[in-house]
Design a protein around this motif. Structure first.
Motif, PDB file in Angstrom:
ATOM      1  N   LEU A  16       5.612   9.554   4.179  1.00 39.95           N
ATOM      2  CA  LEU A  16       4.870   8.820   4.763  1.00 39.95           C
ATOM      3  C   LEU A  16       5.236   8.400   5.825  1.00 39.95           C
ATOM      4  N   ALA A  17       5.874   8.148   6.449  1.00 39.67           N
ATOM      5  CA  ALA A  17       7.063   7.398   7.572  1.00 39.67           C
ATOM      6  C   ALA A  17       6.702   8.728   8.250  1.00 39.67           C
ATOM      7  N   TRP A  55      -0.169   9.887   1.155  1.00 40.54           N
ATOM      8  CA  TRP A  55       0.954   9.889   0.165  1.00 40.54           C
ATOM      9  C   TRP A  55       0.656   7.924   0.456  1.00 40.54           C
ATOM     10  N   LEU A  56       0.068   7.550   0.964  1.00 41.01           N
ATOM     11  CA  LEU A  56      -0.393   5.917   0.721  1.00 41.01           C
ATOM     12  C   LEU A  56      -0.519   6.024  -0.724  1.00 41.01           C
ATOM     13  N   ASP A  64       2.867  -0.185   1.215  1.00 41.14           N
ATOM     14  CA  ASP A  64       2.926  -1.623   2.259  1.00 41.14           C
ATOM     15  C   ASP A  64       4.180  -2.371   2.688  1.00 41.14           C
ATOM     16  N   ARG A  65       5.706  -1.329   2.063  1.00 43.97           N
ATOM     17  CA  ARG A  65       6.821  -1.904   2.452  1.00 43.97           C
ATOM     18  C   ARG A  65       6.917  -0.489   3.615  1.00 43.97           C
TER      19      ARG A  65
END
Length: 354
Positions: A16-17, A55-56, A64-65
């Motif tokens: 995700l990042a 991925w979310l 959310d982290r």
């Protein structure tokens, strides 16, 4: 549905990042482009956003982290904001090629296919930049590598033959100036000649103007295309296409794939070769300029040249899309191999008292 493991969550958050950061890189690059290139980069950013959403969805509340972006992606973002150059596109190409989605069962087959297509899109965008710098880049790499290797070999050979520090330094400086001047002059003549040869392959403007007066029933336009390697039917079709446009004010014959600009300009290539040769040739004599002598000077010179050879090899690998490690190793092996031969000859002359 079973809950994801801690390892899966960690991996998904990493993906995700990276997707978020790569989308930001594409958007940053798009701000520095116009027209079709800008639209293409924005489309790539949108595709990365779709991957981000995948991925979310899997992460749920865990998405959310805050997630930490990998070093590679952070460097890409920094380079895109500062430079927006072909180097960034080359790095992006490698990043897309190295996507782990093919082997990860949590990624969809469409996402894996997207990454492969993204690699080709970025490769095509980078190809234009590679073509623009190819002439000057070739001269720069050749000049730097030649300066590093030839002057290291010269300095080691003279030193091994028993010359004092003053003579070694004078020889190194002379080698730097002679080599840089020779490289610059040689590249100027070479590129000038190459451009002249390529220009000679362009169709004459007079031939284009003759198309407005040519006999449509009996003409030799098809012979132009047959001379370029086409078969008779294909040449006839191309000739008909050209003659069908002869109502234009200035019809022209299509040229062969001749890109004179990709060769570089004589002055630009000569200056690049001169400057990079001189810079490369300076590295082996730095220890002697600092007053070092004997084995210490040789060791420091070899270390400095080795670092420089690794750097030039890595840059070649980056821009060519090849392995940076293999290209760096190749440069190092060839450079030190040549220097070792000259050093051995110097030792032989010294032992013989010559």
């Amino acid at each position: 549905m079973t809950s994801p493991s801690r390892e899966q969550i960690r991996r998904w958050r990493g993906y995700l990042a990276d997707e978020r950061a790569e989308a930001a890189v594409y958007r940053d690059l798009a701000t520095r482009r116009t027209g079709a290139d800008r639209e293409i980069l924005l489309e790539l950013a949108e595709a990365e956003r779709r991957h981000e959403q995948h991925w979310l969805d899997l992460l749920g509340p865990e998405g959310d982290r805050p997630t930490r972006v990998g070093l590679r992606t952070r460097v890409l973002g920094l380079l895109a904001r500062r430079f927006g150059s072909v180097f960034v596109l080359a790095l992006l190409q490698r990043a897309e090629a190295g996507s782990p989605y093919e082997e990860d069962r949590d990624a969809t087959s469409r996402m894996a296919a997207d990454e492969r297509i993204h690699e080709e899109v970025v490769r095509s965008l980078a190809m234009r930049g590679r073509a623009r710098i190819s002439g000057t880049f070739r001269a720069a790499v050749f000049g730097a590598n030649d300066g590093l290797v030839s002057n290291l070999a010269l300095v080691l050979g003279v030193g091994a033959a028993g010359a004092g520090n003053g003579l070694v330094l004078a020889t190194g400086v002379a080698g730097l100036l002679a080599g840089a001047l020779s490289m610059g002059a040689g590249e100027y003549v070479s590129v000038s000649s190459q451009r002249e040869l390529l220009e000679a392959s362009r169709p004459s403007p007079e031939s284009g103007r003759a198309l407005t007066r040519i006999d449509l029933d009996a003409n030799e336009v098809a012979l132009v295309f047959r001379a370029r390697g086409m078969d008779e039917d294909e040449a006839a079709a191309q000739a008909a296409l050209v003659l069908g446009e002869r109502e234009r004010e200035r019809p022209t014959l299509p040229s062969l794939d001749v890109d004179v600009e990709a060769v570089g300009t004589p002055i630009g290539v000569a200056a690049s070769s001169f400057g990079f040769f001189a810079t490369g040739a300076l590295v082996p004599i730095v220890p002697y300029l600092l007053g070092l002598s004997g084995g210490i000077a040789v060791a420091v010179a070899c270390v400095l040249v080795g670092i420089a050879l690794i750097g030039t090899g890595a840059v070649v690998g980056l821009l060519s899309g090849a392995s940076m490690v293999k290209r760096a190793g190749r440069q190092l092996a060839i450079g030190f191999g040549a220097a070792a031969v000259t050093y051995a000859l110097g030792l032989a002359f010294n032992a013989a008292g010559i």
